[in-house]
Design a protein around this motif. Sequence first.
Motif, PDB file in Angstrom:
ATOM      1  N   LYS A 170      -4.737  -5.142  -4.336  1.00 59.06           N
ATOM      2  CA  LYS A 170      -3.678  -4.196  -4.675  1.00 59.06           C
ATOM      3  C   LYS A 170      -2.404  -4.923  -5.099  1.00 59.06           C
ATOM      4  CE  LYS A 170      -5.247  -0.250  -1.935  1.00 59.06           C
ATOM      5  NZ  LYS A 170      -5.340   0.671  -3.089  1.00 59.06           N
ATOM      6  N   ILE A 171      -2.077  -6.023  -4.414  1.00 59.09           N
ATOM      7  CA  ILE A 171      -0.872  -6.779  -4.766  1.00 59.09           C
ATOM      8  C   ILE A 171      -1.046  -7.467  -6.115  1.00 59.09           C
ATOM      9  CG2 ILE A 171       0.559  -8.763  -4.119  1.00 59.09           C
ATOM     10  CD1 ILE A 171       0.052  -7.953  -1.182  1.00 59.09           C
ATOM     11  N   ASN A 172      -2.219  -8.055  -6.360  1.00 59.30           N
ATOM     12  CA  ASN A 172      -2.470  -8.744  -7.631  1.00 59.30           C
ATOM     13  C   ASN A 172      -2.481  -7.776  -8.810  1.00 59.30           C
ATOM     14  OD1 ASN A 172      -2.638 -11.246  -6.413  1.00 59.30           O
ATOM     15  ND2 ASN A 172      -4.869 -11.199  -6.221  1.00 59.30           N
ATOM     16  N   GLU A 173      -2.949  -6.556  -8.573  1.00 56.08           N
ATOM     17  CA  GLU A 173      -2.988  -5.561  -9.650  1.00 56.08           C
ATOM     18  C   GLU A 173      -1.593  -5.110 -10.043  1.00 56.08           C
ATOM     19  OE1 GLU A 173      -5.411  -2.468  -8.075  1.00 56.08           O
ATOM     20  OE2 GLU A 173      -7.311  -3.382  -8.694  1.00 56.08           O
ATOM     21  N   ASN A 174      -0.684  -5.090  -9.091  1.00 54.53           N
ATOM     22  CA  ASN A 174       0.642  -4.524  -9.338  1.00 54.53           C
ATOM     23  C   ASN A 174       1.763  -5.555  -9.372  1.00 54.53           C
ATOM     24  OD1 ASN A 174       0.128  -1.391  -8.984  1.00 54.53           O
ATOM     25  ND2 ASN A 174      -1.008  -2.403  -7.350  1.00 54.53           N
ATOM     26  N   ARG A 175       1.489  -6.796  -8.991  1.00 55.56           N
ATOM     27  CA  ARG A 175       2.496  -7.846  -8.824  1.00 55.56           C
ATOM     28  C   ARG A 175       3.487  -7.468  -7.732  1.00 55.56           C
ATOM     29  NH1 ARG A 175       2.743 -11.849 -12.503  1.00 55.56           N
ATOM     30  NH2 ARG A 175       4.954 -12.205 -12.079  1.00 55.56           N
ATOM     31  N   GLU A 176       4.184  -6.381  -7.898  1.00 59.25           N
ATOM     32  CA  GLU A 176       5.009  -5.834  -6.823  1.00 59.25           C
ATOM     33  C   GLU A 176       4.398  -4.492  -6.437  1.00 59.25           C
ATOM     34  OE1 GLU A 176       9.011  -5.762  -8.288  1.00 59.25           O
ATOM     35  OE2 GLU A 176       9.387  -7.790  -7.550  1.00 59.25           O
ATOM     36  N   TRP A 177       3.776  -4.455  -5.273  1.00 59.25           N
ATOM     37  CA  TRP A 177       3.026  -3.269  -4.833  1.00 59.25           C
ATOM     38  C   TRP A 177       3.966  -2.341  -4.065  1.00 59.25           C
ATOM     39  CZ3 TRP A 177      -0.717  -3.115  -0.119  1.00 59.25           C
ATOM     40  CH2 TRP A 177      -1.362  -1.876  -0.070  1.00 59.25           C
ATOM     41  N   TYR A 178       4.468  -1.314  -4.758  1.00 58.73           N
ATOM     42  CA  TYR A 178       5.292  -0.307  -4.110  1.00 58.73           C
ATOM     43  C   TYR A 178       4.385   0.736  -3.467  1.00 58.73           C
ATOM     44  CZ  TYR A 178       9.519  -2.231  -6.158  1.00 58.73           C
ATOM     45  OH  TYR A 178      10.565  -3.063  -6.477  1.00 58.73           O
ATOM     46  N   ILE A 179       4.669   1.045  -2.214  1.00 58.55           N
ATOM     47  CA  ILE A 179       3.801   1.913  -1.438  1.00 58.55           C
ATOM     48  C   ILE A 179       4.630   3.086  -0.916  1.00 58.55           C
ATOM     49  CG2 ILE A 179       1.975   1.900   0.305  1.00 58.55           C
ATOM     50  CD1 ILE A 179       2.514  -1.175   0.528  1.00 58.55           C
ATOM     51  N   SER A 180       4.169   4.292  -1.138  1.00 60.29           N
ATOM     52  CA  SER A 180       4.877   5.458  -0.608  1.00 60.29           C
ATOM     53  C   SER A 180       4.702   5.503   0.908  1.00 60.29           C
ATOM     54  CB  SER A 180       4.337   6.742  -1.234  1.00 60.29           C
ATOM     55  OG  SER A 180       3.003   6.980  -0.804  1.00 60.29           O
ATOM     56  N   SER A 181       5.590   6.211   1.570  1.00 57.11           N
ATOM     57  CA  SER A 181       5.467   6.341   3.026  1.00 57.11           C
ATOM     58  C   SER A 181       4.153   7.034   3.392  1.00 57.11           C
ATOM     59  CB  SER A 181       6.663   7.119   3.594  1.00 57.11           C
ATOM     60  OG  SER A 181       6.784   8.392   2.978  1.00 57.11           O
ATOM     61  N   GLU A 182       3.735   7.977   2.544  1.00 55.20           N
ATOM     62  CA  GLU A 182       2.466   8.681   2.809  1.00 55.20           C
ATOM     63  C   GLU A 182       1.275   7.727   2.720  1.00 55.20           C
ATOM     64  OE1 GLU A 182       5.482  11.641   1.445  1.00 55.20           O
ATOM     65  OE2 GLU A 182       4.776   9.716   0.670  1.00 55.20           O
ATOM     66  N   ASP A 183       1.286   6.852   1.715  1.00 57.15           N
ATOM     67  CA  ASP A 183       0.199   5.878   1.583  1.00 57.15           C
ATOM     68  C   ASP A 183       0.237   4.866   2.726  1.00 57.15           C
ATOM     69  OD1 ASP A 183      -0.892   7.026  -0.663  1.00 57.15           O
ATOM     70  OD2 ASP A 183       0.083   5.677  -2.082  1.00 57.15           O
ATOM     71  N   CYS A 184       1.436   4.479   3.134  1.00 62.50           N
ATOM     72  CA  CYS A 184       1.555   3.555   4.262  1.00 62.50           C
ATOM     73  C   CYS A 184       0.927   4.152   5.522  1.00 62.50           C
ATOM     74  CB  CYS A 184       3.019   3.223   4.527  1.00 62.50           C
ATOM     75  SG  CYS A 184       3.599   1.776   3.639  1.00 62.50           S
ATOM     76  N   LEU A 185       1.160   5.436   5.715  1.00 65.22           N
ATOM     77  CA  LEU A 185       0.573   6.118   6.871  1.00 65.22           C
ATOM     78  C   LEU A 185      -0.943   6.167   6.744  1.00 65.22           C
ATOM     79  CD1 LEU A 185       1.152   7.697   9.488  1.00 65.22           C
ATOM     80  CD2 LEU A 185       1.280   9.775   8.087  1.00 65.22           C
ATOM     81  N   GLU A 186      -1.436   6.483   5.555  1.00 63.69           N
ATOM     82  CA  GLU A 186      -2.885   6.560   5.323  1.00 63.69           C
ATOM     83  C   GLU A 186      -3.553   5.194   5.518  1.00 63.69           C
ATOM     84  OE1 GLU A 186      -6.057   7.489   1.703  1.00 63.69           O
ATOM     85  OE2 GLU A 186      -3.981   8.170   1.526  1.00 63.69           O
ATOM     86  N   TYR A 187      -2.905   4.126   5.054  1.00 62.35           N
ATOM     87  CA  TYR A 187      -3.476   2.786   5.167  1.00 62.35           C
ATOM     88  C   TYR A 187      -3.324   2.197   6.571  1.00 62.35           C
ATOM     89  CZ  TYR A 187      -3.480   2.773   0.019  1.00 62.35           C
ATOM     90  OH  TYR A 187      -3.693   3.062  -1.305  1.00 62.35           O
ATOM     91  N   GLY A 188      -2.539   2.852   7.415  1.00 57.14           N
ATOM     92  CA  GLY A 188      -2.364   2.364   8.778  1.00 57.14           C
ATOM     93  C   GLY A 188      -1.260   1.342   8.954  1.00 57.14           C
ATOM     94  N   PHE A 189      -0.387   1.193   7.946  1.00 56.21           N
ATOM     95  CA  PHE A 189       0.730   0.260   8.072  1.00 56.21           C
ATOM     96  C   PHE A 189       1.820   0.805   8.989  1.00 56.21           C
ATOM     97  CE2 PHE A 189      -0.677  -1.349   3.768  1.00 56.21           C
ATOM     98  CZ  PHE A 189      -1.030  -2.614   4.212  1.00 56.21           C
ATOM     99  N   ILE A 190       1.948   2.126   9.062  1.00 58.60           N
ATOM    100  CA  ILE A 190       2.909   2.768   9.954  1.00 58.60           C
ATOM    101  C   ILE A 190       2.193   3.843  10.756  1.00 58.60           C
ATOM    102  CG2 ILE A 190       4.927   2.291   8.503  1.00 58.60           C
ATOM    103  CD1 ILE A 190       4.756   5.216   7.532  1.00 58.60           C
ATOM    104  N   ASP A 191       2.850   4.305  11.816  1.00 54.89           N
ATOM    105  CA  ASP A 191       2.251   5.310  12.691  1.00 54.89           C
ATOM    106  C   ASP A 191       2.821   6.707  12.480  1.00 54.89           C
ATOM    107  OD1 ASP A 191       0.607   3.436  14.322  1.00 54.89           O
ATOM    108  OD2 ASP A 191       2.577   2.637  14.862  1.00 54.89           O
ATOM    109  N   GLU A 192       4.020   6.773  11.922  1.00 54.76           N
ATOM    110  CA  GLU A 192       4.641   8.102  11.771  1.00 54.76           C
ATOM    111  C   GLU A 192       5.718   8.070  10.696  1.00 54.76           C
ATOM    112  OE1 GLU A 192       7.329  11.171  14.463  1.00 54.76           O
ATOM    113  OE2 GLU A 192       5.848   9.890  15.473  1.00 54.76           O
ATOM    114  N   ILE A 193       5.789   9.131   9.908  1.00 50.63           N
ATOM    115  CA  ILE A 193       6.863   9.323   8.938  1.00 50.63           C
ATOM    116  C   ILE A 193       7.910  10.236   9.561  1.00 50.63           C
ATOM    117  CG2 ILE A 193       7.478  10.263   6.675  1.00 50.63           C
ATOM    118  CD1 ILE A 193       4.584   9.673   5.797  1.00 50.63           C
TER     119      ILE A 193
END
Length: 202
Positions: A170-193
Amino acid sequence: MKDLFDLESEEKIDPDNSLIYENKKSALDYRYVLLNNNINKNAIETVWLQFELLKLKSEKDPIDLYINSPGGDAQVSLFIADYIRSGSCAIRTVGIGECCSGAFMILVSGLKRYCYKNTTLMMHNISAGIMEADAKSTLSHAKNLEDIWRRILKLLSEQSKLTEKEIETKINENREWYISSEDCLEYGFIDEIIEPKFTYKN
């Protein structure tokens, strides 16, 4: 610009008249720590030192680390993330404003990870300039960068649902991988928005 919570600030603050002093003191009383700047060696003094001082007061009560930073030094970021994950005291992380690069690594390392809905979240590969280096030094430097990068990927994978390979792709595809808070929650990077409780239409 000095960090708002720089305990070693050289500026003379009058405790009777300074709102900044009172805000700092009140925040620390409530066990709030703010990372509100580029991440460099000074962050070890301003963030780690506050953790240690608050831990001396109580190892049981959690500390809330609020993060608003574009990132910075990868090795300092890894140290702060390692400290948080060591479990020597419970540290919850909260993303505010922006959490990019090293700041993103720190955000995802909390015991509990939160971010406001419109926080800017971004991860990218590490880079460093190599000035006036010979061939052997250049190769050694590149090897060290690759080692740091692998450690970053391992950390991000351990703190999420994604594999190291998926994150790197994902990082290589985008160089700078911007992630929405919703995607962060889905990927498990955060626990709550932290969602807005009201809007104009309400």
